[in-house]
Design an enzyme around this catalytic site. Structure first.
Site, PDB file in Angstrom:
ATOM      1  N   GLY A   1       0.796  -1.225   0.000  1.00 25.31           N
ATOM      2  CA  GLY A   1       0.000   0.000   0.000  1.00 25.31           C
ATOM      3  C   GLY A   1       0.823   1.266   0.000  1.00 25.31           C
ATOM      4  O   GLY A   1       0.535   2.199   0.750  1.00 25.31           O
TER       5      GLY A   1
ATOM      6  N   TYR B   1     -15.256  -1.237   5.479  1.00 26.89           N
ATOM      7  CA  TYR B   1     -13.870  -0.999   5.873  1.00 26.89           C
ATOM      8  C   TYR B   1     -13.633  -1.388   7.328  1.00 26.89           C
ATOM      9  O   TYR B   1     -12.713  -2.154   7.641  1.00 26.89           O
ATOM     10  CB  TYR B   1     -13.547   0.478   5.646  1.00 26.89           C
ATOM     11  CG  TYR B   1     -12.241   0.954   6.219  1.00 26.89           C
ATOM     12  CD1 TYR B   1     -11.033   0.643   5.609  1.00 26.89           C
ATOM     13  CD2 TYR B   1     -12.215   1.744   7.368  1.00 26.89           C
ATOM     14  CE1 TYR B   1      -9.827   1.093   6.128  1.00 26.89           C
ATOM     15  CE2 TYR B   1     -11.018   2.202   7.890  1.00 26.89           C
ATOM     16  CZ  TYR B   1      -9.833   1.870   7.269  1.00 26.89           C
ATOM     17  OH  TYR B   1      -8.646   2.317   7.798  1.00 26.89           O
TER      18      TYR B   1
END
Length: 258
Positions: free
Chosen positions: A13, A168
């Site tokens: 990421g 999430y």
């Protein structure tokens, strides 16, 4: 000697230079680590903040200019084969892998009324499944020596409500709860597993009003920064943290959503 001299670390990421992955990469290079960076900029392109055009290439150049040995792989972690492929890429590039920093995350911004099965499944695939498979792939090829490290990321859902980010926070809460079990399983092999909550982090997605509102809940009067998070990650990967495992640690300056 730098704290991470000779260690090979996978950081996932790291597609935006302003964000946590890049901040962690800068810190680890300064600490002497060799890095494989992972990115997937198409996810950022879907978000309100947009992709950092040329960001990963520029970050790699920056890190190499600072003396780092760095390679980069772009890969969609929604693909169930991707986690094992990333670990393979580290071994091909450097012949070993000593640590995984699973910083990647998919954010969808769905509340209860907006919730879809497709987004729940995709959030779990990227945030939870990919992280678990990364740990599996890393452990399968680790040589059972002291110094193995896994750091996963949760969010602030265990400290306060986040009703507009249900897929999430559900997938991040799973990582929070998995940490202790993974730590117990892997400690006999010389691998520690810890979980970090970076708190509200100023990575370019918030407007001034949001920054001001959240800063009011911080005893320090500000948001966390990627550098704040990176300092904790650097320590968790070091030999000084070899007796710290199974922990979820908030690096949020005492932030409270109440």
């Amino acid at each position: 000697m730098p704290a991470l001299d000779g260690r090979v670390v996978l950081v996932t990421g790291a597609s935006r230079r302003i964000a946590i992955g890049a901040g962690v990469a800068r810190r680890l290079v300064a600490d002497g680590a060799t890095l494989l960076l992972h990115s997937w900029s198409p996810h950022d392109a879907e978000q309100q903040w947009g992709a950092d055009e040329g960001g990963v290439d520029a970050l790699v150049e920056e890190l190499r200019a600072a003396g780092g040995t760095v390679e980069h792989v772009s890969m969609d972690l929604a693909d169930p084969a991707a986690p094992h492929a990333l670990v393979d890429a580290a071994h091909v590039a450097f012949g070993r892998l000593d640590a995984v920093v699973a910083n990647h995350a998919r954010s969808s911004g769905q509340n209860l009324e907006q919730l879809t099965a497709a987004e729940i499944d995709l959030s779990y695939a990227v945030n939870t499944r990919a992280t678990l498979l990364l740990v599996q792939a890393f452990a399968a090829r680790y040589d059972d020596a002291p110094g193995g490290r896994v750091v996963v990321f949760t969010s602030g859902q265990y400290r306060g409500a986040m009703p507009d980010e249900l897929p999430y926070i559900a997938s991040k809460a799973a990582l929070h709860e998995l940490t202790a079990s993974l730590a117990v399983h892997l400690m006999p092999r010389g691998i520690t597993v810890n979980c970090v909550n970076p708190g509200p982090n100023d990575t370019g997605y918030a407007d001034d009003a949001t920054r001001a509102a959240l800063s009011a809940h911080s005893p320090g009067g500000r948001w966390s920064t990627p550098a704040d998070t990176a300092r904790l990650i650097g320590w968790l990967l070091s030999d000084e943290a070899d007796w710290v495992t199974g922990q979820t640690i908030a690096s949020d300056g005492g932030f409270s959503s109440l």
